[in-house]
Design a protein around this motif. Structure first.
Motif, PDB file in Angstrom:
ATOM      1  N   ILE A 197      -5.422  -1.941  -8.232  1.00  0.00           N
ATOM      2  CA  ILE A 197      -6.477  -1.734  -6.905  1.00  0.00           C
ATOM      3  C   ILE A 197      -5.740  -2.152  -5.717  1.00  0.00           C
ATOM      4  N   ASN A 198      -5.966  -1.206  -4.357  1.00  0.00           N
ATOM      5  CA  ASN A 198      -5.272  -1.422  -3.454  1.00  0.00           C
ATOM      6  C   ASN A 198      -6.418  -1.307  -2.299  1.00  0.00           C
ATOM      7  N   THR A 199      -6.651  -1.917  -1.289  1.00  0.00           N
ATOM      8  CA  THR A 199      -7.472  -1.550  -0.292  1.00  0.00           C
ATOM      9  C   THR A 199      -6.522  -1.619   0.997  1.00  0.00           C
ATOM     10  N   GLU A 200      -7.165  -1.248   2.149  1.00  0.00           N
ATOM     11  CA  GLU A 200      -6.863  -1.271   3.405  1.00  0.00           C
ATOM     12  C   GLU A 200      -7.951  -0.788   4.426  1.00  0.00           C
ATOM     13  N   TYR A 201      -8.132  -1.829   5.426  1.00  0.00           N
ATOM     14  CA  TYR A 201      -9.060  -1.507   6.645  1.00  0.00           C
ATOM     15  C   TYR A 201      -8.517  -1.382   7.900  1.00  0.00           C
ATOM     16  N   SER A 202      -8.782  -0.221   8.555  1.00  0.00           N
ATOM     17  CA  SER A 202      -8.443   0.009   9.820  1.00  0.00           C
ATOM     18  C   SER A 202      -9.360   1.007  10.497  1.00  0.00           C
ATOM     19  N   ASP A 203      -8.897   1.217  11.965  1.00  0.00           N
ATOM     20  CA  ASP A 203      -9.701   2.145  12.614  1.00  0.00           C
ATOM     21  C   ASP A 203      -9.904   3.800  12.116  1.00  0.00           C
ATOM     22  N   GLY A 218      -5.854  -2.511  14.243  1.00  0.00           N
ATOM     23  CA  GLY A 218      -5.665  -1.286  14.640  1.00  0.00           C
ATOM     24  C   GLY A 218      -4.992  -0.271  13.743  1.00  0.00           C
ATOM     25  N   ILE A 219      -5.267   0.986  13.940  1.00  0.00           N
ATOM     26  CA  ILE A 219      -4.702   1.989  13.248  1.00  0.00           C
ATOM     27  C   ILE A 219      -2.933   2.201  13.457  1.00  0.00           C
ATOM     28  N   GLU A 220      -2.536   1.516  14.717  1.00  0.00           N
ATOM     29  CA  GLU A 220      -1.083   1.561  15.038  1.00  0.00           C
ATOM     30  C   GLU A 220      -0.447   0.633  14.070  1.00  0.00           C
ATOM     31  N   SER A 221      -1.181  -0.556  13.516  1.00  0.00           N
ATOM     32  CA  SER A 221      -0.423  -1.238  12.449  1.00  0.00           C
ATOM     33  C   SER A 221      -0.784  -1.060  10.978  1.00  0.00           C
ATOM     34  N   ALA A 222      -1.264   0.262  10.721  1.00  0.00           N
ATOM     35  CA  ALA A 222      -1.830   0.606   9.557  1.00  0.00           C
ATOM     36  C   ALA A 222      -0.630   1.265   8.837  1.00  0.00           C
ATOM     37  N   SER A 223      -0.643   1.215   7.428  1.00  0.00           N
ATOM     38  CA  SER A 223       0.430   1.831   6.844  1.00  0.00           C
ATOM     39  C   SER A 223       0.801   2.993   6.983  1.00  0.00           C
ATOM     40  N   PRO A 224       1.990   3.647   6.556  1.00  0.00           N
ATOM     41  CA  PRO A 224       1.972   5.198   6.387  1.00  0.00           C
ATOM     42  C   PRO A 224       0.835   5.985   5.540  1.00  0.00           C
ATOM     43  N   ASP A 225       0.755   5.299   4.491  1.00  0.00           N
ATOM     44  CA  ASP A 225      -0.215   5.944   3.664  1.00  0.00           C
ATOM     45  C   ASP A 225      -1.428   6.045   4.009  1.00  0.00           C
ATOM     46  N   PHE A 226      -1.824   4.907   4.812  1.00  0.00           N
ATOM     47  CA  PHE A 226      -3.179   5.006   5.288  1.00  0.00           C
ATOM     48  C   PHE A 226      -3.396   6.047   6.475  1.00  0.00           C
ATOM     49  N   LYS A 227      -2.265   6.175   7.328  1.00  0.00           N
ATOM     50  CA  LYS A 227      -2.277   7.228   8.270  1.00  0.00           C
ATOM     51  C   LYS A 227      -2.182   8.595   7.748  1.00  0.00           C
ATOM     52  N   LYS A 234       2.117  13.073  11.215  1.00  0.00           N
ATOM     53  CA  LYS A 234       3.554  12.786  11.382  1.00  0.00           C
ATOM     54  C   LYS A 234       4.055  11.426  11.226  1.00  0.00           C
ATOM     55  N   GLU A 235       3.234  10.417  12.023  1.00  0.00           N
ATOM     56  CA  GLU A 235       3.272   8.987  11.758  1.00  0.00           C
ATOM     57  C   GLU A 235       3.183   8.617  10.093  1.00  0.00           C
TER      58      GLU A 235
END
Length: 529
Positions: free
Chosen positions: A134-140, A463-472, A503-504
């Motif tokens: 299970i993997n979670t991520e929280y961002s903008d 913030g979304i700037e520091s989110a993982s590539p997968d999140f983006k 692209k990010e």
């Protein structure tokens, strides 16, 4: 007078005999028609039986079940959300076909969860006894300012090929007249050859075809006899109407006769979904396939073609039949789904996988599930082992996104509050730093009782700037889907912004699928100017 009466009676008897003889000849002729390949009887169809409650969208005779976008829910009134996982990816390749062919994308063909789940994500392998991590991520959220996104990702355990159980696979192949196009039966045959190349000597293959009537053209045969199987494939020709229900019955019968206990027993249905003889309505197919899943035999649906493609029927079969569903628009897609991702799509490691999330009203004012519209479950279904849900294959990844309106945030999309007299507002109780608690239930492939485990998700302000590539990247795919659906719940529909985020998130792209998505996005964007 007596003579006249006798003559009249004799004539009547002769006429009756002649009529009976004609009826027998007609019945005999009809039987013969049903037994033939029916290439010359393409216009003979029984009426299609349709459910009174069925609603379909037809574009160039293609059919898609209508989807209503998930609304925002107020956490204080409904803090719990429950859904079945979905590993299908047919929607993405079908949309890709539409864009590449210059067609208008039907918004009901856009299932956002299938677009997101077309791509693999860099989630770690499970480190415990459960078959997935299970993997979670929280961002903008990039499409609504001041909103957030919660990503929940599952990673199925990679089972080495030599450890996989033996397979009993029955190919159920549509050879009706509607399949007589280059991107249908010829592509179908090449696709199944890709799958055949993944099988081992201990695996077995049978072939059932249907067109007017169904028949076994290859009994269960060891995959080591590849030449014999390939010869059966090469002899397939298209012609006739589509006795889909009869074909399904016969394929499951053949699979059951050769059932491998503890093995991978599966029917692989390959068709354009254009069932028009016998059991043909979505409702009837649903009833039929729900009965068949009780046999312990799984189902994979492969869709082909355009113009008369019946997506609604294909999705129903996969959804209700313990299966998965892909749309094969070219040989590259066949190599992806049946070659590179063969184990994940053919070998089930967990079935009836359900997700239930409870949001903390201290941090979450409102939320909505992005996609999964036809996979939502009642909250009480979560613990009911009789309720069917999605299957997870070896190495599969599954991703879901929730859009969240944080507490004390103004938003035009916030639902109007209903004042409840007897329900307490739990926001004042705190609950520490928990954003939400998520529960998972699943069964072993041959099991009947669910196993449950729980994960707590902490609140964060990244913030979304520091989110993982997968999140983006997952977010960019969902964003594109929302634009294609002309969502009324997003403010920013700028395709250039979607492209920049993709692209990010491109990151390592060894197979080139993310790059292909960016090119598809650019191609679509060019048509909107």
């Amino acid at each position: 007078m007596k003579k006249v009466s006798i003559i009249i009676v004799t004539i009547a008897i002769l006429a009756s005999c002649q009529k009976k003889k004609e009826e027998e000849v007609y019945a005999s002729s009809l039987d013969a028609i049903l037994e033939e390949p029916m290439a010359k009887y393409e216009n003979i169809h029984e009426p299609i039986e349709e459910s009174k409650n069925e609603t379909q969208t037809n574009v160039d005779n293609e059919e898609y079940a209508p989807l209503i976008e998930n609304p925002f829910e107020l956490t204080k009134n409904q803090p719990v959300s429950t859904f079945s996982i979905d590993v299908d990816n047919a929607s993405y390749s079908n949309i890709r076909r539409m864009i590449n062919e210059g067609q208008t994308v039907d918004k009901n063909a856009v299932r956002i969860e299938e677009m997101v789940n077309y791509f693999k994500y860099d989630y770690p392998q499970p480190q415990n006894n459960h078959p997935f991590s299970i993997n979670t991520e929280y961002s903008d959220s990039p499409w609504n300012s001041n909103h957030k996104l919660l990503k929940i990702g599952l990673q199925g355990k990679n089972v080495p090929m030599n450890n996989l159980p033996p397979s009993n696979i029955v190919f159920l192949i549509d050879t009706s007249g509607s399949m007589d196009e280059d991107n249908k039966l010829p592509l179908l045959k090449e696709s199944l050859k890709v799958l055949l190349n993944q099988l081992r000597p201990q695996d077995k293959v049978g072939i059932v075809v249907y067109a007017g009537s169904a028949g076994v053209i290859l009994p269960s045969t060891s995959a080591s006899e590849k030449n014999k199987i390939l010869e059966a494939f090469d002899q397939l020709t298209a012609g006739g109407s589509t006795a889909g229900g009869e074909g399904i019955e016969l394929a499951y019968k053949l699979a059951k006769e050769n059932f491998i206990k503890g093995g991978n027993n599966r029917v692989v249905l390959a068709t354009d979904g254009d069932f028009n003889v016998g059991t043909s309505s979505v409702a009837n197919l649903e009833t039929l396939i729900e009965e068949k899943r009780k046999t312990g035999i799984f189902l994979t649906c492969l869709g082909y073609g355009m113009g008369n493609y019946k997506d609604d029927k294909m999705e129903t079969l996969a959804d209700k039949g313990n299966g998965n569903y892909a749309y094969i628009d070219n040989l590259q897609e066949a190599n992806k789904f049946l070659g590179k991702e063969f184990a994940g799509n053919i070998y089930t490691i967990a079935k009836d996988v359900k997700v239930q999330i409870e949001f903390n009203p201290k941090y979450v004012q409102s939320y909505r599930l992005i996609g999964y519209e036809n996979r939502k479950l009642r909250n009480e279904d979560f613990t009911d082992d009789r309720v069917d849900a999605g299957e997870l294959g070896s190495g599969h990844t599954v991703t879901a996104l929730y859009e969240i309106i944080p507490t004390d945030t103004r938003s035009e999309f916030l639902p109007k509050e209903t004042q409840l007299k007897y329900s307490s507002n739990n926001a004042s109780k705190g609950f520490g730093d928990d954003l939400a608690t998520v529960k998972f239930r699943y069964k072993k492939p041959d099991g009947d009782k669910s196993i449950e485990f729980i994960k707590e998700i902490k609140n964060s302000n990244s913030g979304i700037e520091s989110a993982s590539p997968d999140f983006k990247f997952a977010t960019s795919v969902a964003w594109f889907g929302l634009v294609l659906r002309d969502s009324k719940l997003i403010k920013n529909k700028n395709l250039s912004a979607v492209e920049n985020l993709a692209k990010e998130g491109k990151n390592r792209d060894s197979d080139g699928y993310r790059s292909e998505f960016i090119k598809l996005l650019q191609s679509y964007k060019a048509t909107q100017k």
